[in-house]
Design a protein around this motif. Structure first.
Motif, PDB file in Angstrom:
ATOM      1  N   LEU A  70      -2.796   4.035  -7.392  1.00  0.00           N
ATOM      2  CA  LEU A  70      -1.856   4.795  -6.572  1.00  0.00           C
ATOM      3  C   LEU A  70      -2.489   6.109  -6.119  1.00  0.00           C
ATOM      4  O   LEU A  70      -2.349   6.528  -4.956  1.00  0.00           O
ATOM      5  CB  LEU A  70      -0.588   5.075  -7.390  1.00  0.00           C
ATOM      6  N   LEU A  71      -3.226   6.752  -7.022  1.00  0.00           N
ATOM      7  CA  LEU A  71      -3.909   7.995  -6.673  1.00  0.00           C
ATOM      8  C   LEU A  71      -4.945   7.759  -5.573  1.00  0.00           C
ATOM      9  O   LEU A  71      -4.958   8.440  -4.548  1.00  0.00           O
ATOM     10  CB  LEU A  71      -4.576   8.576  -7.927  1.00  0.00           C
ATOM     11  N   ALA A  99      -5.164   5.425  -3.448  1.00  0.00           N
ATOM     12  CA  ALA A  99      -4.573   4.970  -2.184  1.00  0.00           C
ATOM     13  C   ALA A  99      -4.178   6.156  -1.301  1.00  0.00           C
ATOM     14  O   ALA A  99      -4.003   6.000  -0.088  1.00  0.00           O
ATOM     15  CB  ALA A  99      -3.360   4.087  -2.461  1.00  0.00           C
ATOM     16  N   GLN A 100      -4.054   7.360  -1.894  1.00  0.00           N
ATOM     17  CA  GLN A 100      -3.706   8.539  -1.107  1.00  0.00           C
ATOM     18  C   GLN A 100      -4.861   9.011  -0.236  1.00  0.00           C
ATOM     19  O   GLN A 100      -4.685   9.835   0.650  1.00  0.00           O
ATOM     20  CB  GLN A 100      -3.289   9.700  -2.032  1.00  0.00           C
ATOM     21  N   PHE A 101      -6.088   8.533  -0.513  1.00  0.00           N
ATOM     22  CA  PHE A 101      -7.257   9.084   0.164  1.00  0.00           C
ATOM     23  C   PHE A 101      -7.780   8.200   1.289  1.00  0.00           C
ATOM     24  O   PHE A 101      -8.878   8.394   1.772  1.00  0.00           O
ATOM     25  CB  PHE A 101      -8.376   9.350  -0.849  1.00  0.00           C
ATOM     26  N   ASP A 159      -7.370   7.980   4.396  1.00  0.00           N
ATOM     27  CA  ASP A 159      -7.815   8.550   5.671  1.00  0.00           C
ATOM     28  C   ASP A 159      -8.720   9.755   5.473  1.00  0.00           C
ATOM     29  O   ASP A 159      -9.226  10.325   6.437  1.00  0.00           O
ATOM     30  CB  ASP A 159      -6.584   9.010   6.478  1.00  0.00           C
TER      31      ASP A 159
END
Lengths: 107, 210
Positions: free
Chosen positions: B122-123, B125-127, B129
């Motif tokens: 989940l962490l 997946a925030q990056f 872009d």
């Protein structure tokens, strides 16, 4: 065997020795389900019950009846006393095989 | 009660000792998950997933197979989930045969894998872009492999299991080597050394208990 007087009569019977051997794999306080034990030992349920009752009478195993959801489940464990008896039985067997080393055999 | 055959003792101590060893081995085989089922799904998932990553994002930006950029990480995640489902099911099946401290330990250990992988994914997946694809792949791959290595070593500490510690340490060392070598190389090193390590570990564990 002439020397059988010193072998524990409860687990001297082959079937009960098999039950206790299998249970000795479990760590203290772990229990195994009755059907798993039965399948592993390839005994009939009736036969296993009879031997478990004798082992229970001797204080060697503990049989717990409980429920998993709605289905009744039976669990079996080896008691501390049963484990001790099993270890002593094994030591006695080894001593019979190799009488000269009896004195050095302090596990 | 009528005495029956198996109420009789065996005639000879060597036979009795052999019987003891046989019954112990039988129950171990029945209640401890087969190492092949616990490690081969992961070994295959790593070989496949990181292998694809290497083919798409090779060293120095090389593209060996022109897959869509999103595909390798997606397939890597899916193969991890599949491997997790297989080992989870096999582990749960064993755990249901017993009750007590050991099965509780096994359950907590299994949940630890699931929960920590979920949190880390989940962490990362925030990056999506925030960085170029090759760096992003290295972040995902390096992070997940570091976590897998750490959990293997922690499992070794729980069960006092030396071979499992070796697997965890080996996984961690290959991960560091890959990170130092850079994007692209990391995928190749982890696919072969890490995935191969798990295949070998499952094989050795199986041979040892036969």
């Amino acid at each position: 065997m002439t020397d059988s007087t010193e072998l524990d009569p409860v687990i001297h019977a082959q079937a009960r020795l098999r039950v206790v051997s299998a249970l000795s794999v479990l760590r203290e306080d772990d229990r195994v389900t009755f059907p798993r034990l039965q399948e592993s030992l390839r005994m009939t349920a009736g036969n296993l019950s009879v031997h478990l009752r004798k082992l229970e009478d001797a204080g060697y195993v503990e049989v717990t009846k409980t429920h998993q959801g709605r289905t009744p489940a039976t669990f079996v464990r080896l008691t501390r006393r049963g484990r001790l008896a099993f270890e002593q039985y094994q030591d006695a067997l080894r001593a019979l095989l190799n009488p000269s080393s009896r004195l050095e055999e302090m596990p | 009660m009528e005495p029956n055959d198996d109420d009789e003792p065996l005639g000879n101590p060597a036979d009795s000792l052999a019987l003891i060893a046989r019954e112990r081995a039988n129950l171990v085989r029945d209640i401890v998950p087969d190492p092949r089922w616990m490690y081969w799904p992961w070994g295959i998932a790593w070989l496949f997933g990181f292998g694809l990553l290497f083919l798409r994002f090779g060293p120095g930006g090389r593209v060996f197979v022109d897959l869509p950029a999103w595909l390798p990480l997606t397939l890597l995640s899916l193969s991890f989930m599949a491997a997790g489902a297989v080992t989870g099911a096999v582990g749960a099946r064993s755990a249901l045969q017993t009750r007590g401290p050991s099965s509780r330990q096994g359950l907590m250990y299994g949940l630890t894998w699931g929960i920590s992988f979920f949190g880390m994914s989940l962490l990362f997946a925030q990056f999506g872009d925030a960085m170029p694809d090759d760096k992003l792949s290295l972040l995902w791959a390096g992070g997940l492999v570091a976590l897998a290595g750490a959990l293997h070593m922690a499992g070794a500490a729980i069960w006092n299991d030396r071979p499992l510690f070796v697997l965890g340490a080996w996984t961690s060392v290959t991960n560091v080597a890959g990170i130092v070598a850079g994007p692209g190389w990391h995928s190749l090193i982890v696919a072969i050394a890490g995935g191969g390590g798990m295949l070998l570990f499952g094989l050795l564990g199986w041979l040892r208990r036969r």
